[in-house]
Write a protein that holds these residues in place. Sequence first.
Motif, short mmCIF file in Angstrom:
data_model
loop_
_atom_site.label_atom_id
_atom_site.label_comp_id
_atom_site.label_asym_id
_atom_site.label_seq_id
_atom_site.Cartn_x
_atom_site.Cartn_y
_atom_site.Cartn_z
N SER A 19 37.90 38.21 33.27
CA SER A 19 38.24 36.76 33.29
C SER A 19 39.46 36.24 33.06
O SER A 19 39.57 35.25 33.67
CB SER A 19 37.24 36.28 31.68
OG SER A 19 35.87 36.67 31.67
N MET A 20 40.13 36.69 32.30
CA MET A 20 41.51 36.08 31.79
C MET A 20 42.72 36.47 32.72
O MET A 20 43.34 35.75 33.27
CB MET A 20 41.96 36.10 30.43
CG MET A 20 43.10 35.55 30.04
SD MET A 20 43.30 33.75 30.56
CE MET A 20 42.30 33.17 29.41
N ASP A 43 42.32 46.53 38.37
CA ASP A 43 41.09 46.47 37.73
C ASP A 43 40.00 47.54 38.10
O ASP A 43 39.98 47.83 39.22
CB ASP A 43 40.39 45.04 37.96
CG ASP A 43 39.30 44.74 36.95
OD1 ASP A 43 39.64 44.31 35.82
OD2 ASP A 43 38.47 45.17 37.13
N GLU A 63 46.05 51.17 36.52
CA GLU A 63 47.27 50.80 36.07
C GLU A 63 48.45 51.75 36.64
O GLU A 63 49.54 51.19 36.78
CB GLU A 63 47.41 50.58 34.73
CG GLU A 63 47.31 51.85 33.77
CD GLU A 63 45.99 52.34 33.41
OE1 GLU A 63 45.05 51.94 33.94
OE2 GLU A 63 46.05 53.52 32.75
N VAL A 78 43.69 43.49 29.25
CA VAL A 78 42.38 44.32 28.95
C VAL A 78 42.05 44.03 27.49
O VAL A 78 42.90 43.32 26.37
CB VAL A 78 42.57 45.72 29.04
CG1 VAL A 78 43.03 46.10 30.65
CG2 VAL A 78 43.76 46.24 28.08
#
Length: 273
Positions: A19-20, A43, A63, A78
Amino acid sequence: MTERSALGAQVAGIVGGGSMGGAIARGLVESGSLAAERVLVADHGQEHRRALAELGIRTFPDEGELLAEEPGVVVLAVKPQVLPQVMASVAPSCAGRLVISIAAGVPLSALEAALPGARLVRAMPNLPVQVRSGATVLATGPTATPADVELARELFLALGAASVMREDQLDVAGAAVGCAPAFFALFVDALTRAGLRAGLPAAGCRELVETTMRGCAEQLLDEGVHPRAYLERVTSPGGTTAAALFALEPALVEGSYAAVDAALARTRELAGA
Ligand SMILES: NC(=O)C1=CN([C@@H]2O[C@H](COP(=O)(O)OP(=O)(O)OC[C@H]3O[C@@H](n4cnc5c(N)ncnc54)[C@H](OP(=O)(O)O)[C@@H]3O)[C@@H](O)[C@H]2O)C=CC1
Ligand SMILES: O=C(O)[C@@H]1CCC=N1
């Protein structure tokens, strides 16, 4: 591009494209603040990666591959619960790098312990960063340089409003402003249901409420009018709004206080987790 050149020359690596993290990535690209190829997102979710890749954003399944690209700024986006394991994984690559954590409740002291040598900033954004109308509070520790703070501020200014505050104030901002898009959405939904219950047709009821909310936000911002003065414009003596406010205000004020207190309590639990 002189004012934005510090940001525009960066490569930003965002760990977590949910979302962010996804909203920040989209906001940066769609505002023209960073070229899409300068935004990297890691992601786990294939669907998240596909949607971001459609904008030209470079995506990675984890990552490790993202850090191998050596981004100048790393944004940790996260959930607080998985942040410790993500930090353990990225720590060796983050030494000497600017790292911005947006995780609710995870204090700078914990970030410093987990990411030795990193230059650290905490940010508490909210969801409208995606449409460049977000509100972000930043707090910095001793490891960040003035140039780091300026760069972090520039990054979030490109996505709306951004201000630097003390870390304890950042936590309050998270509770009051970070959560607020959910509060507003709940209010829109509740008012829509109240309108339906009282007899408005389902088709269009939500649109009426949403359009009204946007108009009110625009007026409050554009005119700089105090909310109380604005409210009085709607409220005729002995009229319908006065009757409605008498019913709504106690519950809304008490509910808002309780909501922010509950969010802050949870923030402190996460800080101790
Ligand atoms: N949502 C909001 O409005 C706000 C959120 N925040 C903060 O932002 C952070 C993220 O929240 P939010 O975006 O809502 O969470 P999401 O769950 O929507 O996004 C996090 C994403 O990160 C992925 N992820 C987890 N670990 C890794 C990893 N090691 N490598 C790559 N991807 C990974 C997750 O995938 P998977 O689930 O598949 O593991 C998930 O898609 C939180 O710390 C929260 O406190 C701050 C302000 C507002
Ligand atoms: O609920 C959460 O954890 C995040 C932090 C602020 C808003 N949403």
